[in-house]
Design a protein around this motif. Sequence first.
Motif, PDB file in Angstrom:
ATOM      1  N   ILE A 202       0.839  -1.203   0.000  1.00  0.00           N
ATOM      2  CA  ILE A 202       0.000   0.000   0.000  1.00  0.00           C
ATOM      3  C   ILE A 202       0.870   1.248   0.000  1.00  0.00           C
ATOM      4  CG2 ILE A 202      -1.640   1.340   1.386  1.00  0.00           C
ATOM      5  CD1 ILE A 202      -2.824  -1.402   2.280  1.00  0.00           C
ATOM      6  N   ASN A 203       1.918   1.264   0.803  1.00  0.00           N
ATOM      7  CA  ASN A 203       2.834   2.410   0.834  1.00  0.00           C
ATOM      8  C   ASN A 203       3.556   2.584  -0.495  1.00  0.00           C
ATOM      9  OD1 ASN A 203       2.321   3.420   3.433  1.00  0.00           O
ATOM     10  ND2 ASN A 203       3.607   1.844   4.344  1.00  0.00           N
ATOM     11  N   GLU A 204       3.968   1.481  -1.124  1.00  0.00           N
ATOM     12  CA  GLU A 204       4.623   1.556  -2.432  1.00  0.00           C
ATOM     13  C   GLU A 204       3.663   2.093  -3.488  1.00  0.00           C
ATOM     14  OE1 GLU A 204       7.784   1.021  -3.522  1.00  0.00           O
ATOM     15  OE2 GLU A 204       8.343   0.815  -1.419  1.00  0.00           O
ATOM     16  N   GLN A 205       2.404   1.642  -3.446  1.00  0.00           N
ATOM     17  CA  GLN A 205       1.410   2.121  -4.398  1.00  0.00           C
ATOM     18  C   GLN A 205       1.184   3.622  -4.219  1.00  0.00           C
ATOM     19  OE1 GLN A 205      -2.764   1.099  -3.755  1.00  0.00           O
ATOM     20  NE2 GLN A 205      -2.933   0.564  -5.923  1.00  0.00           N
ATOM     21  N   ARG A 206       1.123   4.066  -2.977  1.00  0.00           N
ATOM     22  CA  ARG A 206       0.944   5.494  -2.709  1.00  0.00           C
ATOM     23  C   ARG A 206       2.104   6.310  -3.263  1.00  0.00           C
ATOM     24  NH1 ARG A 206      -1.295   5.801   3.513  1.00  0.00           N
ATOM     25  NH2 ARG A 206      -3.384   5.019   3.047  1.00  0.00           N
ATOM     26  N   SER A 207       3.344   5.837  -3.048  1.00  0.00           N
ATOM     27  CA  SER A 207       4.474   6.606  -3.574  1.00  0.00           C
ATOM     28  C   SER A 207       4.495   6.613  -5.093  1.00  0.00           C
ATOM     29  CB  SER A 207       5.819   6.168  -3.048  1.00  0.00           C
ATOM     30  OG  SER A 207       5.861   4.952  -2.530  1.00  0.00           O
ATOM     31  N   PHE A 208       4.091   5.506  -5.703  1.00  0.00           N
ATOM     32  CA  PHE A 208       4.025   5.451  -7.167  1.00  0.00           C
ATOM     33  C   PHE A 208       3.013   6.463  -7.693  1.00  0.00           C
ATOM     34  CE2 PHE A 208       1.755   3.908 -10.916  1.00  0.00           C
ATOM     35  CZ  PHE A 208       2.786   3.885 -11.838  1.00  0.00           C
ATOM     36  N   PHE A 209       1.811   6.482  -7.112  1.00  0.00           N
ATOM     37  CA  PHE A 209       0.779   7.415  -7.566  1.00  0.00           C
ATOM     38  C   PHE A 209       1.190   8.861  -7.315  1.00  0.00           C
ATOM     39  CE2 PHE A 209      -2.635   3.964  -7.089  1.00  0.00           C
ATOM     40  CZ  PHE A 209      -2.575   3.652  -8.435  1.00  0.00           C
ATOM     41  N   SER A 210       1.840   9.113  -6.192  1.00  0.00           N
ATOM     42  CA  SER A 210       2.299  10.461  -5.878  1.00  0.00           C
ATOM     43  C   SER A 210       3.356  10.919  -6.875  1.00  0.00           C
ATOM     44  CB  SER A 210       2.851  10.490  -4.461  1.00  0.00           C
ATOM     45  OG  SER A 210       3.382  11.747  -4.161  1.00  0.00           O
ATOM     46  N   GLU A 211       4.303  10.038  -7.178  1.00  0.00           N
ATOM     47  CA  GLU A 211       5.354  10.362  -8.145  1.00  0.00           C
ATOM     48  C   GLU A 211       4.757  10.597  -9.529  1.00  0.00           C
ATOM     49  OE1 GLU A 211       9.003   7.923 -10.115  1.00  0.00           O
ATOM     50  OE2 GLU A 211       8.821   7.822  -7.930  1.00  0.00           O
ATOM     51  N   ARG A 212       3.811   9.752  -9.918  1.00  0.00           N
ATOM     52  CA  ARG A 212       3.174   9.892 -11.235  1.00  0.00           C
ATOM     53  C   ARG A 212       2.405  11.205 -11.313  1.00  0.00           C
ATOM     54  NH1 ARG A 212      -1.275   5.656 -13.275  1.00  0.00           N
ATOM     55  NH2 ARG A 212      -2.487   6.812 -11.770  1.00  0.00           N
ATOM     56  N   GLU A 213       1.741  11.582 -10.228  1.00  0.00           N
ATOM     57  CA  GLU A 213       0.988  12.833 -10.202  1.00  0.00           C
ATOM     58  C   GLU A 213       1.924  14.033 -10.348  1.00  0.00           C
ATOM     59  OE1 GLU A 213      -1.440  15.089  -6.786  1.00  0.00           O
ATOM     60  OE2 GLU A 213      -2.261  13.113  -7.316  1.00  0.00           O
ATOM     61  N   HIS A 214       3.072  13.989  -9.656  1.00  0.00           N
ATOM     62  CA  HIS A 214       4.031  15.090  -9.758  1.00  0.00           C
ATOM     63  C   HIS A 214       4.599  15.198 -11.170  1.00  0.00           C
ATOM     64  CE1 HIS A 214       4.032  14.965  -5.302  1.00  0.00           C
ATOM     65  NE2 HIS A 214       4.157  16.269  -5.476  1.00  0.00           N
TER      66      HIS A 214
END
Length: 132
Positions: free
Chosen positions: A108-120
Amino acid sequence: MLPAAAVYRFPWEINSGAVQEGESVRTFGRLTCYQPEESRATLSAQHASKEHHVVVHTLFVEPFNPIIGAQYIVLGEIENTDEVGVMVRARVLSCVDGVNVALLQKAINEQRSFFSEREHKQIDAVQPAHVT
């Protein structure tokens, strides 16, 4: 139009008020209590030596065969009630007994960082670079 995809939330985030009423969520926990007459179940999870409980309204997923002590994943919407406070109105309630909870939390934490990075990256692509 379809509703937005449910975001994984940890049980301690749901009870902290970080999630707004009506928001679609996915969460997990060990089934500690089931009250069929009230269509209510309680999931619990441990975090930082504290036990966190999430109340789940089970009317839309009944009948189901509850296994007290088993791990469950729930998908539903957040609802605030006077009786129990924050509650998840379940659309899906799946027994996932045997799942590695530590690995699930890491995913879940990895998915959150992936989505955050993609959004940026998407924001950076939209904004033009400064020309000096």
